[in-house]
Design an enzyme around this catalytic site. Structure first.
Site, PDB file in Angstrom:
ATOM      1  N   GLU A  55      32.991  29.404  47.437  1.00  0.00           N
ATOM      2  CA  GLU A  55      33.491  30.271  46.364  1.00  0.00           C
ATOM      3  C   GLU A  55      32.791  31.629  46.302  1.00  0.00           C
ATOM      4  O   GLU A  55      32.072  31.935  45.346  1.00  0.00           O
ATOM      5  CB  GLU A  55      33.365  29.539  45.035  1.00  0.00           C
ATOM      6  CG  GLU A  55      34.045  28.178  45.028  1.00  0.00           C
ATOM      7  CD  GLU A  55      33.763  27.385  43.772  1.00  0.00           C
ATOM      8  OE1 GLU A  55      33.279  27.976  42.786  1.00  0.00           O
ATOM      9  OE2 GLU A  55      34.005  26.172  43.771  1.00  0.00           O
ATOM     10  N   GLU A  59      37.238  20.893  45.538  1.00  0.00           N
ATOM     11  CA  GLU A  59      36.763  20.614  44.173  1.00  0.00           C
ATOM     12  C   GLU A  59      37.947  20.535  43.234  1.00  0.00           C
ATOM     13  O   GLU A  59      38.739  21.482  43.144  1.00  0.00           O
ATOM     14  CB  GLU A  59      35.794  21.689  43.666  1.00  0.00           C
ATOM     15  CG  GLU A  59      34.433  21.687  44.320  1.00  0.00           C
ATOM     16  CD  GLU A  59      33.465  22.638  43.624  1.00  0.00           C
ATOM     17  OE1 GLU A  59      33.554  22.801  42.384  1.00  0.00           O
ATOM     18  OE2 GLU A  59      32.619  23.220  44.329  1.00  0.00           O
TER      19      GLU A  59
END
Length: 458
Positions: free
Chosen positions: A172, A363
């Site tokens: 990320e 995720e």
């Protein structure tokens, strides 16, 4: 929507990867053991008021010592993969120079323990943490950090590459840039304007490209990175709201993937106020777009984005993303909107076509208030609904021809949740933090039944 784990499991291909995920600082603890160096989170959390409950990750959930117990739980659920991140400070205490043997040995044991149980170790090199000594030299604002990261990747791949066949370099990048360098609520806690923080994103992506090459020199493996994607729409049709949403959408959803798949940044970010593009050197995009084998995707909820209000926040970000929606919501106040994941998957295919590599949902999960009942159970029906809703969306996407190779629940264990400390519970395994006792929640049993049905072909 199907909640039946057997029926849902049958909707997935035979080579699908079922897993869970964690991050090193959030679960390992043992911050002062085996010559581990100081990390940016160690330093950040020493200042009062950084964490809502005043806690830190010094113990977390003691995964550093309890990894055998945790692997046994994974095995009992039938998991095919465990995605975990490495503590750079544990392996290279200063972020450069020779490896710390004790740190590498821990990950040796973890990898071997997983393989002995038939669980694929999926390694993430960087998940929101790095040695504090490198931050003293500028951290991700400094170009040299990309080179140091590649050297770290080389050390790790040289040691683990004979056994680890699944890798993610950076988790990320935009989340790191925004929370650590703009909003300041994650380590190292800097408060820059978005435009001034753009070198962070560029250096993370440059580090990804260099690290990918380093891993490939030692391992025959699948390599990629992960992006935290969220569908977003303008708060209104007003030109200011439309422009603000376009900036946020480009940064969050397209900047990473445009760079690695197309070799350039989206045109929308060119007009960001105060944009600093001095970090881009000739040849950088040739490194950044080094081919990847898969692309990781984090998804939790959508946004509505408008023009910022006046004040300091408006100086840092030229947009105001708001989490809005109806019930049900998680304890983070986030709406549960599985269809948003479908929007992201559809957008990725439409934008990149044949250039889009296979996807992995790295995720996906929710924080809830989970308590042990008098008879020792942890019932979390809303989490089961959450997981089932998103897995139904993935099954639909597979039927539509989108290549998705795996799904990792966030998270395996309740853990230290950064600035929220131990006030939230994300795991499918409940952890009593004072005693470290593990208890499988109803969602873990549900996930295990789904995997069992998938494996048996029911």
């Amino acid at each position: 929507m199907s909640l039946d784990p057997a029926a849902l499991g049958a909707a997935f291909p035979r080579d699908f990867l079922w897993g869970v995920a964690t991050a090193a600082y959030q679960v390992e603890g043992a911050l002062t053991e085996d010559a581990r160096g100081e990390s940016i989170w160690d330093r950040y959390l020493r200042a009062p008021g950084r964490v809502i409950d005043g806690s830190d990750g010094s113990v977390a959930v003691d995964h550093y010592h309890r990894w055998r117990e945790d692997i046994a739980i994974m095995s009992g659920l039938g998991l095919g993969a465990y995605r975990f991140s490495l503590s750079w400070s544990r392996i290279q205490p200063s972020g450069k120079g020779p490896a710390n043997e004790a740190g590498l040995a821990f990950y040796d044991r973890l990898v071997d323990g997983l393989l002995e149980r038939g669980i694929d170790p999926v390694v993430t090199l960087l998940h929101s943490d790095m040695p504090a000594a490198l931050q003293d030299e500028g951290g991700w604002l400094a170009r040299d950090t990309s080179r140091h990261f590649a050297a770290f990747a080389d050390i790790v791949a040289r040691r683990l590459g004979d056994r680890v066949k699944s890798w993610f370099t950076v988790a990320e990048p935009y989340t790191v840039m925004r929370h650590s360098f703009v909003l300041g609520d994650h380590a190292p806690g800097l408060w820059l304007a978005t435009g001034a923080a753009l070198p962070v994103m560029h250096h993370l992506l440059l580090g990804h490209g260099l690290a990918t090459a380093a891993i490939r020199s030692h391992a025959q493996a699948r390599i990629g990175l992960t992006n935290h994607s969220s569908p977003t729409r303008p708060a209104s049709g007003a030109p200011a709201d439309v422009a603000a949403n376009a900036w946020f959408d480009a940064l969050r959803n397209h900047m990473v993937t445009d760079a690695i798949l197309l070799g350039h940044y989206p045109k929308e970010v060119e007009t960001l106020p105060g944009a600093d593009w001095s970090a881009i050197h000739a040849g950088d995009f040739d490194i950044i777009k080094t081919p990847v084998d898969w692309l990781g995707l984090t998804y939790f909820h959508p946004y509505v984005t408008g023009a910022p209000k006046t004040g300091e926040a408006a100086v840092r970000e030229p947009f105001e993303p708001l989490v809005t929606g109806g019930d049900p919501q998680t304890t983070m106040g986030w709406p549960i909107v599985p269809s948003g994941l479908g929007d992201i998957l559809t957008d990725l295919r439409a934008r990149y076509g044949d250039r889009l590599p296979p996807l992995v949902v790295t995720e996906n999960g929710c924080s809830l208030t989970d308590e042990i009942t008098a008879d020792g159970r942890v019932d979390d029906p809303l989490r089961i609904d959450f997981l089932a809703g998103h897995l139904n969306v993935i099954a639909d996407a597979l039927r539509a021809g989108i290549r998705i190779e795996g799904y990792f629940i966030w998270s395996f264990l309740d853990h230290f949740e950064w600035d929220l400390g131990y006030t939230t519970r994300w795991g499918i395994v409940h952890v009593d933090f004072p005693t470290q006792r593990r208890t499988l929640k109803a969602s873990a049993h549900w996930y295990g039944r789904l995997i069992e049905a998938w494996r048996s072909g029911v």
